[in-house]
Every structure is written in C-alpha cells, then in structure tokens.
Motif scaffolding. Structure first.
Motif, mmCIF file in Angstrom:
data_model
loop_
_atom_site.group_PDB
_atom_site.id
_atom_site.type_symbol
_atom_site.label_atom_id
_atom_site.label_comp_id
_atom_site.label_asym_id
_atom_site.label_seq_id
_atom_site.Cartn_x
_atom_site.Cartn_y
_atom_site.Cartn_z
ATOM 1 N N UNK A 183 -7.987 3.250 3.130
ATOM 2 C CA UNK A 183 -9.260 3.863 2.905
ATOM 3 C C UNK A 183 -9.810 3.981 3.730
ATOM 4 N N UNK A 184 -10.969 5.060 4.032
ATOM 5 C CA UNK A 184 -11.649 5.112 5.384
ATOM 6 C C UNK A 184 -12.968 5.184 5.280
ATOM 7 N N UNK A 185 -14.149 5.254 6.005
ATOM 8 C CA UNK A 185 -14.976 4.953 6.145
ATOM 9 C C UNK A 185 -15.735 6.407 5.507
ATOM 10 N N UNK A 186 -16.951 5.732 4.878
ATOM 11 C CA UNK A 186 -17.345 4.733 4.666
ATOM 12 C C UNK A 186 -16.947 4.252 3.315
ATOM 13 N N UNK A 187 -17.141 3.798 2.257
ATOM 14 C CA UNK A 187 -16.763 3.431 0.272
ATOM 15 C C UNK A 187 -18.027 3.629 0.055
ATOM 16 N N UNK A 188 -18.026 4.153 -1.310
ATOM 17 C CA UNK A 188 -19.096 4.079 -1.920
ATOM 18 C C UNK A 188 -18.837 3.566 -3.410
ATOM 19 N N UNK A 189 -19.742 2.212 -3.501
ATOM 20 C CA UNK A 189 -19.199 1.550 -5.135
ATOM 21 C C UNK A 189 -20.412 2.915 -5.797
ATOM 22 N N UNK A 190 -19.902 3.598 -7.086
ATOM 23 C CA UNK A 190 -20.703 4.038 -8.427
ATOM 24 C C UNK A 190 -20.919 3.456 -9.035
ATOM 25 N N UNK A 191 -20.097 2.909 -9.835
ATOM 26 C CA UNK A 191 -20.266 1.492 -10.374
ATOM 27 C C UNK A 191 -19.684 0.718 -10.699
ATOM 28 N N UNK A 192 -20.453 -0.716 -10.898
ATOM 29 C CA UNK A 192 -19.862 -1.828 -10.547
ATOM 30 C C UNK A 192 -18.629 -2.216 -10.892
ATOM 31 N N UNK A 193 -18.146 -3.093 -11.357
ATOM 32 C CA UNK A 193 -16.921 -3.976 -12.375
ATOM 33 C C UNK A 193 -17.776 -4.076 -13.447
ATOM 34 N N UNK A 194 -17.368 -3.361 -14.527
ATOM 35 C CA UNK A 194 -17.861 -3.333 -16.241
ATOM 36 C C UNK A 194 -16.769 -5.356 -16.257
ATOM 37 N N UNK A 195 -15.802 -5.974 -16.126
ATOM 38 C CA UNK A 195 -15.097 -6.702 -16.955
ATOM 39 C C UNK A 195 -15.594 -7.920 -15.079
ATOM 40 N N UNK A 196 -14.914 -9.157 -15.987
ATOM 41 C CA UNK A 196 -14.338 -10.341 -15.127
ATOM 42 C C UNK A 196 -13.024 -9.747 -14.252
ATOM 43 N N UNK A 197 -12.763 -10.359 -13.279
ATOM 44 C CA UNK A 197 -11.439 -10.288 -13.013
ATOM 45 C C UNK A 197 -10.767 -11.440 -13.781
ATOM 46 N N UNK A 198 -9.728 -10.157 -13.978
ATOM 47 C CA UNK A 198 -8.047 -11.132 -15.223
ATOM 48 C C UNK A 198 -8.424 -12.364 -14.504
ATOM 49 N N UNK A 199 -7.489 -12.958 -15.674
ATOM 50 C CA UNK A 199 -7.364 -15.151 -15.504
ATOM 51 C C UNK A 199 -6.846 -15.032 -14.108
ATOM 52 N N UNK A 200 -5.769 -14.421 -14.061
ATOM 53 C CA UNK A 200 -4.833 -13.860 -12.614
ATOM 54 C C UNK A 200 -5.708 -14.013 -11.342
ATOM 55 N N UNK A 201 -5.936 -13.359 -11.360
ATOM 56 C CA UNK A 201 -7.192 -13.240 -9.736
ATOM 57 C C UNK A 201 -7.818 -13.645 -9.560
#
Length: 688
Positions: A183-201
């Motif tokens: 990934x190169x600059x810049x990075x834009x977040x168009x929509x945040x994560x819709x669910x919590x991280x998986x249990x493993x993470x």
C-alpha cells in the motif's frame, strides 16, 4: 509374489494414499497437458494389463487399484487447478484500488499487516489481492468488512527466483490470491469495519499484550498459529534448533488440547457413582474432546495443517470410543487420504510431507516388537523407568530427524542435526508447562486474575528460547546442502516409504534407493554459477570454496536466497574483487574452472548503452553471457546466452560447470496455470 502379498495383506491398504499421491505428484512434476495425459494413459494401460493377471490374486487387485488411484489423483488435482484456482495478474501495474477487506493479519515483528482485499468494480484485477500495509499508514477502524481505497503497484505472485526455491505463486494460486503489492500513500477508509475482529485476532492481540518481549510472539503462536509477532532472530533460532514445529498449530497442539479435555471429562464424570457405573464415559469424553478439537481448529483459522491434525485426532477418538487400537498406520493412511481428497495441492508442501512422515515414522517405530517391549510397563526402580523413557524419547527423536532430513534438505536446503536433543526438553516443557499455564492464564483472565499465570508462562517461554538459542548456536546444529533435484528426493522418499509401510524382511530393500539418494546428495557439489530469474543477480563459486556476488548492494533477501541455494553459510564476497575477474562499470568478465577447462563468463552490470560491435566481440570470446536485458542476435557466446529472453522462459538458473549441467526453475513448455507468462515476456531495449 502372491505369497509375499499374502504375508503383507494387512499393509496393502496403506498404499492407497501413496498411489493417489503419486498421481498428484505426477501432475506437479510433468510440465504440460501432454505429459499429464500420457501419465493418465499409462496408468489406465497398467490397469488394463492388471486384468490379464490371474483373477482372485492380490497382485491383480493391488496393481489395478494402485494404477486407478494414480490416474484419479492426476485428474483430481488437474480438475481443481482448472476450475478452482485464481489466475495470476498478467503483468505488474500501478493502480488505485477500492476494495473490501476480507482479512487483516497484523505482523508486529515487521511493523506491518498483511491485508486480503476483494477489489470492487475492477474487472481487470484478480478477485482477491494481498497487500502489505505499514503500521504507520493503518487508519483507525480498519478491519474485516471495511472498504478502503489506496494506490499500489500490483505484481503477479512471485515464482521461485532460483531452482529449488519457494514457489509462492503456486500456493497463492490455490489460495485464491491473484496479485500482491504494498500500500502506498494515501489510504482512505471509505467504510469502517462492520464487525468486530475475529476471535483469533482478538486472542492474538490479547496474548501479545499480556507477555511483552520475545515470549509474547511465541505464546501467541502456540495459541493461534500466527507467527507474525515472533522476532526474526528467535524464529531462526527455533528453525536451527529443530523446534519450529512447535510454532505451527499441528498434531502436538491439537493432541494436547483434546487429551486435556478427555482427561478432565473422565475425571469429572468419575466423581459421580452413577455416571461411573452406568454411563459410557469414554464415548462421552471422546465426544467432548472432538468438539474441543473442532472448536480449536476453527478458532485458529482452519489452516490445512490444523485441519489435518484435527481429522487424525477425530479418527483416534472414534477408535478409542469403539474400544479399538486407534494409533495405527491405517489411521495415518485414512487421515492422509482425507487430506489429499480435500486439498490435493497440500501434497507438494513441506507441512504435509513433514507432518505425515514424522507420524508414520513414530507409529512404525511404536509397532516394532522390540521397541514396544522396551517401553512396556514393568516393575522397576523410578530412576530406571525415567531413564528408559528418556532413551525412548531420544530414539523417537532420532528416527524422526532421520526421516525428516531429506524433506528439509529438499525444501529448505538444510536439515537439523540436534533437534532430537532439543526436543527432549522443549516438547515436555511446551506440552506440560507452557500450554497448561497459558490456558490457565486465559481462563483466569475472565475474572481479571490471570497476571500470575502470565508471569509464569513468560518465564517458561524464556527457558524455551534459551534452549533454542543455545542449540542453534552450535556449529553442528544444522547440515547445509545445495538445492537438490526432485528425482533424488523421490528416490529417497520411495525407499523410506517401502521401509516404513511393509513388515516382512523385504522391507529392507527400500534401503537401497534411500541410500542411493543420500549418496547422490553427499556426492553432489554446490553449483558453480547461480542466476536469479530477473538476471540482475549472479553468484559464482570462488576457487577457495566461497561465493562471490555481482552486485555488492544486493539486499539481504537476495543474498540469503543465493547462499541457501548453494548450501553456503559464509559471507558473500564481491565478484569485482576476485583475482580471476575483470570488471568495468558496465561489464564484468570472470574466468572459472570446471570439467578440466577454463570457462569465460561475461555479465552485464549496468543499464548503460554498450556499442554493438564491442558487445559482439566480447560475447564471441565468452562461453557464457548473462544479462538482465534483451541481448541482440549479434551476441553469440560459445555455450550459453542467459539474457532476458531465455530467463523469461526458464526462470533462474543453477549451472554446474564440472558436468556441465544447467538446472532451471521451470521448463520452457510449462503449462501450470499459476505461471504468468505475460509477466515474463521480454521487452526489447532501445539501449542495445
């Protein structure tokens, strides 16, 4: 023959997954569809020939079933590669990507994360790409289900740069990944994560936060299988000491968890008199252990090694629940058959080969009457019992090391020599101290009382790392070898399987091909000349036995790849400093000895324009010319012209001038679908 097969009738089913694996291996080894069709035709012809044998004989059934399974294995992997694989990106591109994050794997040791992204409204891109994202660029709210936009340079998944190297392109094809990048600059977040991280993470982040320092990465790997938080020097120490198997979720972890659950359930139910007398305790405990094993497999991401271990454990539990002797080679064969039918591509990976080879060796040793008599319980003093158990562990460790050595040499060009000794301490420490303490710490964290257990876990992990670094620092820790051919590896593997799967005296015939393969490895010397697939990096064997590299500023990754392929453990010298070399800013000429004569090597080392007459004259004086550019027709060396055009078709080269012989990464007519030929298409240079 019939009398011998009658004697070995109990062992014949063990060869069913071997025959299936032979067909899968043939598809990976043969270059194109003509070879694949020829193998299937030969297998069917052998099956037809088996029908001419006397009916009712074991030889007829063995040849018929074996040849049909081999044909089915080739067709199985061919079909999966055709319909389920992800074709690689045609060529490298700079592109702005908008996509949905499918998975985000933090790698704290490298201060980055690996992100799997499904591009949106991008018909020219693969359905799934993997990019590296630096921690400093990671926006808040990034996670699974988020939609991001970023710029990147996407490339086809990397093929091996040198013969015998790791083929990430093959693995990415079956994993559904069609391109990689950063990934190169810049990075834009168009929509945040819709669910919590998986249990493993979440479990991974929690454990790393509880144990700071080197031990946190080891603890997280033991629980989740994610090795991203392990520092490189610790990971290398674990590999050199033969303890790397502890870091991937495999049979040891799944077995320890299931055994603990079964033990606790049996003891808890035995507290009730009614349950102890009337209930089928083993069946209930086995069911609880099976649920725990399946849950743990799903928690850790259901990777192929974990699923393989879980399947084998479920078969063991089923045998125990029915009152059968479950730990047999038939169990191992059944587990291998299930894995090969579901994931045939796993056969060519070191994980499948090493885990099943180790289990087969352990079970075959355990079934030997003399070894079984040696470890049988008897009335004796405690110190004698302890000594006998230690000797048994050392014997099993040595057997496993001997069986795994050829596999490690083929895939990693080195094999551990002291792993049996290190595992004498590491396996009991991990199984009976570290993992129970970590489980108790996680359990008491639910009440906020886990700190003392985390402290004890950290101290136990410090001891494990002390053992790993101590063994790895020994000069006898590993044995290095140059990259070996698949033919030698297949010869050794066939001999080992013959010795391990049969039971009569004819089993020892397998020592002949195994010993022949080992002799070939010992006799084979390192290559005289190594050329990477892009032609930019060249290494030569010096007269003193060292290695010299063309570009002194080459990165650590390239240097390590060249050294490992050559089986060399020293520092790489500069080619320009060799007494037998003459180098200018644009060209480097080196004279090497081999096959009783002198070889003149000419290598381009810059992008500057070279006058065509001078280049044609120098090429005519050289035996081998190497370049990362497209050389004109007027450049005609006496033996080999390894320019961009040739390397695009063959990949990297390993040249032995003593024979002389050239090994390539791939054949010029390779049709395996993960090879992006257009990415290697040579482009004419205006400078020549």
């Amino acid at each position: 023959m019939e009398a011998w097969l009658e004697e070995e009738r109990e062992q014949l089913p063990l060869w069913v997954p071997v025959a299936l694996g032979a067909g899968i291996a043939a598809w990976f080894s043969l270059p194109n569809r003509l070879g694949w069709l020829a193998f299937c035709s030969a297998s069917l012809a052998l099956a037809c020939a088996a029908l001419l044998l006397p009916s009712g004989g074991r030889l007829r059934r063995a040849v018929l079933i074996g040849s049909m399974m081999a044909c089915f294995g080739c067709v199985l992997i061919w079909g999966k590669a055709t319909f389920l694989g992800a074709p690689p990106l045609a060529q490298a591109v700079f592109v702005e990507v908008s996509g949905e994050v499918k998975r985000l794997n933090p790698v704290p040791a490298q201060k980055m994360s690996r992100m799997l992204v499904r591009p949106i409204d991008a018909p020219g891109l693969p359905p799934l790409i993997r990019v590296n994202l630096d921690d400093e660029l990671t926006p808040a709210g990034l996670g699974r289900g988020a939609v991001v936009r970023f710029r990147t340079r996407l490339m086809p998944p990397a093929s091996p740069g040198l013969p015998g190297g790791y083929d990430f392109a093959r693995r990415a094809y079956f994993d559904g990944i069609g391109a990689t990048g950063r990934v190169l600059k810049p990075i834009a977040l168009l929509r945040p994560a819709s669910a919590p991280p998986p249990m493993r993470e979440r479990l991974f982040a929690h454990i790393v936060g509880q144990i700071p320092g080197a031990g946190g990465g080891i603890a997280a790997a033991l629980a989740t299988g994610d090795q991203g938080a392990i520092a490189e020097d610790d990971a290398e120490a674990m590999r050199r000491s033969g303890l790397a198997h502890l870091l991937s979720i495999s049979g040891l972890h799944v077995t320890a968890l299931i055994a603990a659950v079964v033990f606790l359930l049996m003891r808890a139910m035995a507290l009730s008199r009614r349950a102890a007398l009337d209930w089928p305790l083993m069946l209930i405990a086995a069911g609880g252990g099976a649920l725990a094993g399946i849950g743990y497999t799903l928690l850790t991401g259901a990777e192929v090694p974990t699923v393989r271990s879980c399947v084998a454990a479920l078969l063991v539990l089923g045998g125990l629940a029915m009152g059968r002797d479950a730990i047999t080679l038939r169990l191992v064969a059944a587990g291998a058959l299930v894995v090969l039918l579901a994931w045939p591509e796993a056969l060519v990976g070191p994980s499948f080969q090493m885990s099943f080879a180790a289990v087969v060796a352990l079970v075959a040793l355990g079934e030997h009457p003399r070894f079984r008599g040696f470890i049988a319980a008897r009335e004796e003093a405690s110190w004698r019992r302890l000594g006998r158990h230690l000797l048994a562990m050392l014997a099993t460790g040595l057997v496993v090391e001997l069986v795994l050595a050829p596999i490690a040499i083929f895939h990693f060009h080195k094999a551990g020599m002291l792993g049996a000794i290190a595992n004498l301490v590491a396996i009991p420490l991990t199984t009976f101290v570290i993992m129970p303490l970590e489980a108790l710490a996680l359990l008491f964290d639910l009440c906020g009382w886990g700190a003392p257990f985390w402290w004890l876990t950290a101290r136990a992990l410090d001891l494990l790392l002390l053992v790993a670094h101590g063994v790895a620092s020994s000069p006898w820790a590993i044995m290095r070898s140059s990259a070996q051919s698949g033919g030698i590896f297949a010869l050794i593997l066939a001999g080992l399987l013959w010795c391990l799967l049969w039971r009569s005296r004819w089993r020892w015939v397998g020592l002949i091909p195994a010993a022949a393969g080992v002799a070939m490895i010992l006799k084979s010397g390192p290559p005289t000349l190594l050329i990477t697939g892009d032609g930019r990096h060249v290494a030569v064997r010096t007269a003193s036995g060292g290695m010299a590299i063309l570009r002194e500023r080459a990165g650590g990754y390239v240097r390590d790849a060249l050294a490992e392929t050559a089986g060399y453990d020293g520092m790489l010298e500069a080619m320009a400093a060799m007494p037998a070399s003459r180098c200018s800013p644009d060209l480097c000429a080196v004279r090497l000895k081999g096959d009783g004569r002198n070889w003149d090597i000419l290598v381009t080392r810059s992008s500057a324009r070279i006058e065509s007459g001078v280049l044609a004259r120098d090429c005519a004086r050289a035996d081998i010319v190497i370049s990362d550019r497209f050389l004109p027709v007027s450049c005609r060396p006496r033996w080999l012209k390894a320019d961009r055009r040739l390397l695009a078709r063959t990949g990297g080269l390993a040249i032995d001038l003593e024979v002389p012989f050239v090994r390539t990464v791939r054949s010029v007519d390779d049709e395996h679908p993960w090879i992006a030929w257009s990415a290697f298409r040579p482009r004419r240079s205006s400078q020549l």
